[in-house]
Structure formats: structure tokens, C-alpha cells
Design a protein around this motif. Structure first.
Motif, PDB file in Angstrom:
ATOM      1  N   ASP A  37      -1.913  12.579  17.277  1.00  0.00           N
ATOM      2  CA  ASP A  37      -0.593  12.912  16.596  1.00  0.00           C
ATOM      3  C   ASP A  37       0.413  11.625  16.362  1.00  0.00           C
ATOM      4  N   LEU A  38       0.037  10.485  17.036  1.00  0.00           N
ATOM      5  CA  LEU A  38       0.757   9.423  16.803  1.00  0.00           C
ATOM      6  C   LEU A  38       0.403   8.696  15.183  1.00  0.00           C
ATOM      7  N   ASN A  39      -0.402   9.155  14.328  1.00  0.00           N
ATOM      8  CA  ASN A  39      -0.831   9.056  13.326  1.00  0.00           C
ATOM      9  C   ASN A  39       0.128   9.150  12.136  1.00  0.00           C
ATOM     10  N   VAL A  40       0.290   8.503  11.066  1.00  0.00           N
ATOM     11  CA  VAL A  40       1.609   8.789  10.203  1.00  0.00           C
ATOM     12  C   VAL A  40       0.898   9.050   8.897  1.00  0.00           C
ATOM     13  N   ILE A  41       1.292  10.059   8.390  1.00  0.00           N
ATOM     14  CA  ILE A  41       1.087  10.457   6.818  1.00  0.00           C
ATOM     15  C   ILE A  41       2.203   9.887   5.927  1.00  0.00           C
ATOM     16  N   GLY A  42       1.606   9.206   4.766  1.00  0.00           N
ATOM     17  CA  GLY A  42       2.581   8.655   3.805  1.00  0.00           C
ATOM     18  C   GLY A  42       2.436   9.360   2.475  1.00  0.00           C
ATOM     19  N   TRP A  43       3.220   9.278   1.757  1.00  0.00           N
ATOM     20  CA  TRP A  43       3.267   9.818   0.096  1.00  0.00           C
ATOM     21  C   TRP A  43       3.273   8.574  -0.661  1.00  0.00           C
ATOM     22  N   PHE A  44       2.524   8.553  -1.626  1.00  0.00           N
ATOM     23  CA  PHE A  44       2.516   7.289  -2.530  1.00  0.00           C
ATOM     24  C   PHE A  44       2.426   8.090  -3.910  1.00  0.00           C
ATOM     25  N   ARG A  45       3.040   7.037  -4.827  1.00  0.00           N
ATOM     26  CA  ARG A  45       2.881   7.656  -6.252  1.00  0.00           C
ATOM     27  C   ARG A  45       2.381   6.461  -7.144  1.00  0.00           C
ATOM     28  N   GLN A  46       1.679   6.834  -8.281  1.00  0.00           N
ATOM     29  CA  GLN A  46       1.143   5.738  -9.274  1.00  0.00           C
ATOM     30  C   GLN A  46       1.642   6.218 -10.864  1.00  0.00           C
ATOM     31  N   ALA A  47       2.381   5.573 -11.355  1.00  0.00           N
ATOM     32  CA  ALA A  47       2.793   5.919 -12.834  1.00  0.00           C
ATOM     33  C   ALA A  47       1.768   5.320 -13.492  1.00  0.00           C
ATOM     34  N   PRO A  48       1.360   5.658 -14.939  1.00  0.00           N
ATOM     35  CA  PRO A  48       0.696   5.197 -15.633  1.00  0.00           C
ATOM     36  C   PRO A  48       1.031   3.431 -15.932  1.00  0.00           C
ATOM     37  N   GLY A  49       0.108   2.392 -15.633  1.00  0.00           N
ATOM     38  CA  GLY A  49       0.532   1.232 -16.099  1.00  0.00           C
ATOM     39  C   GLY A  49       1.341   0.509 -14.894  1.00  0.00           C
ATOM     40  N   LYS A  50       1.432   1.359 -13.867  1.00  0.00           N
ATOM     41  CA  LYS A  50       2.277   0.918 -12.752  1.00  0.00           C
ATOM     42  C   LYS A  50       1.567   0.548 -11.258  1.00  0.00           C
ATOM     43  N   GLU A  51       2.134  -0.391 -10.654  1.00  0.00           N
ATOM     44  CA  GLU A  51       1.213  -0.124  -9.149  1.00  0.00           C
ATOM     45  C   GLU A  51       1.676   1.067  -8.539  1.00  0.00           C
TER      46      GLU A  51
ATOM     47  N   LEU B  82      14.524  16.119 -10.343  1.00  0.00           N
ATOM     48  CA  LEU B  82      13.462  15.140 -10.847  1.00  0.00           C
ATOM     49  C   LEU B  82      13.756  14.709 -12.234  1.00  0.00           C
ATOM     50  N   LYS B  83      13.189  13.319 -12.354  1.00  0.00           N
ATOM     51  CA  LYS B  83      13.687  12.575 -13.404  1.00  0.00           C
ATOM     52  C   LYS B  83      12.449  12.310 -14.116  1.00  0.00           C
ATOM     53  N   PRO B  84      12.456  12.172 -15.260  1.00  0.00           N
ATOM     54  CA  PRO B  84      11.150  11.636 -16.133  1.00  0.00           C
ATOM     55  C   PRO B  84      10.460  10.378 -15.403  1.00  0.00           C
ATOM     56  N   GLU B  85      11.098   9.648 -14.739  1.00  0.00           N
ATOM     57  CA  GLU B  85      10.525   8.450 -13.925  1.00  0.00           C
ATOM     58  C   GLU B  85       9.822   8.646 -12.684  1.00  0.00           C
ATOM     59  N   ASP B  86       9.690   9.970 -12.502  1.00  0.00           N
ATOM     60  CA  ASP B  86       9.035  10.410 -11.267  1.00  0.00           C
ATOM     61  C   ASP B  86       7.684  10.913 -11.624  1.00  0.00           C
ATOM     62  N   THR B  87       7.461  11.028 -12.881  1.00  0.00           N
ATOM     63  CA  THR B  87       6.101  11.073 -13.327  1.00  0.00           C
ATOM     64  C   THR B  87       4.791  10.207 -12.926  1.00  0.00           C
ATOM     65  N   ALA B  88       4.185  10.957 -12.150  1.00  0.00           N
ATOM     66  CA  ALA B  88       3.013   9.949 -11.548  1.00  0.00           C
ATOM     67  C   ALA B  88       2.067  10.805 -10.852  1.00  0.00           C
ATOM     68  N   VAL B  89       0.904  10.215 -10.319  1.00  0.00           N
ATOM     69  CA  VAL B  89       0.102  11.017  -9.487  1.00  0.00           C
ATOM     70  C   VAL B  89       0.545  10.710  -8.132  1.00  0.00           C
ATOM     71  N   TYR B  90       0.782  11.544  -7.497  1.00  0.00           N
ATOM     72  CA  TYR B  90       1.296  11.495  -6.099  1.00  0.00           C
ATOM     73  C   TYR B  90       0.042  11.633  -5.064  1.00  0.00           C
TER      74      TYR B  90
END
Length: 124
Positions: free
Chosen positions: A30-44, A86-94
Motif C-alpha cells: 500500500d506504499l505504491n502510488v497510482i497515477g493518472w496520465f493523459r495523451q492527446a493526439p499528437g502530444k506527449e 471540462l475543456k476541449p483541451e482535456d480531450t485525450a486518452v486517460y
């Protein structure tokens, strides 16, 4: 075997809210960490938030502070990411991911296990 399964994505109008879920299994610390990431088209890929499983301490990228809220339900072994205004720039795969190293980080290279992602599209 570690498994991470995201859900909750979809098409949302600007200004709306969404809660993503990450169901996690197969890890023991339970010391592990879970993170959320996102990737929009054409972006890192961008780290947006992470949480330590044991204490629930959250961490946010500056770009999402005030709009994103991360939480966890240890009984359900699920981590949530609530996204408001939510904003259009939040569009991404999470994606959610598991970090087995101690400490909080949004560097994706420090996360070992990844889910398959869930699409969030913000559009009117």
C-alpha cells in the motif's frame, strides 16, 4: 499479476464533469502510488495526478489543480479521477498506472504497470 482497468470515459460537453475509475489488482504494497496520465493526439503523454494507496495523499500537476480531484477506495481497490469544468483541451486518452517505487512522481518513466486507457472527448 498486476492489472489496471480504466473506465468512465466518454463524450462530454464543455463545462461538464466526469469521473474516471481505475480498478487495480495484483499488487501487495500500500506504499505504491497510482497515477493518472493523459495523451492527446499528437502530444506527449502528460502526468496529471497521483495518489499514494496507503495514506491517500494526492499530488497534482499545476495544469489541473483546482479542476481535478484524485481519490481512492481501498476496499474496492479503485482510484478515481474526477474532472470538473471540462475543456476541449482535456480531450485525450486517460491512463492509470502503478508506481512501485517510493515517493510521488508524475514522470511516466517511473511507472511500471499501465492500463489500456479510456477516451475522454470534450466537445459540443
Amino acid at each position: 499479476q498486476v492489472q489496471l482497468v480504466e473506465s468512465g470515459g466518454g463524450l462530454v460537453q464543455p463545462g461538464g464533469s466526469l469521473t474516471l475509475s481505475c480498478a487495480a489488482s495484483g499488487f501487495t504494497s500500500d506504499l505504491n502510488v497510482i497515477g493518472w496520465f493523459r495523451q492527446a493526439p499528437g502530444k506527449e503523454r502528460e502526468g496529471v495526478s497521483c495518489i499514494q494507496i496507503r495514506d491517500g495523499w494526492p499530488y497534482y500537476a499545476d495544469s489541473v489543480k483546482g479542476r481535478f480531484t484524485i481519490s481512492r477506495d481501498n476496499a474496492k481497490k479503485t482510484v478515481y479521477l474526477q474532472i470538473n469544468t471540462l475543456k476541449p483541451e482535456d480531450t485525450a486518452v486517460y491512463y492509470c498506472a502503478l508506481r512501485t517505487r517510493l515517493g510521488m512522481s508524475l514522470r511516466d518513466s517511473t511507472y511500471t504497470y499501465w492500463g489500456q486507457g479510456t477516451q475522454v472527448t470534450v466537445s459540443s
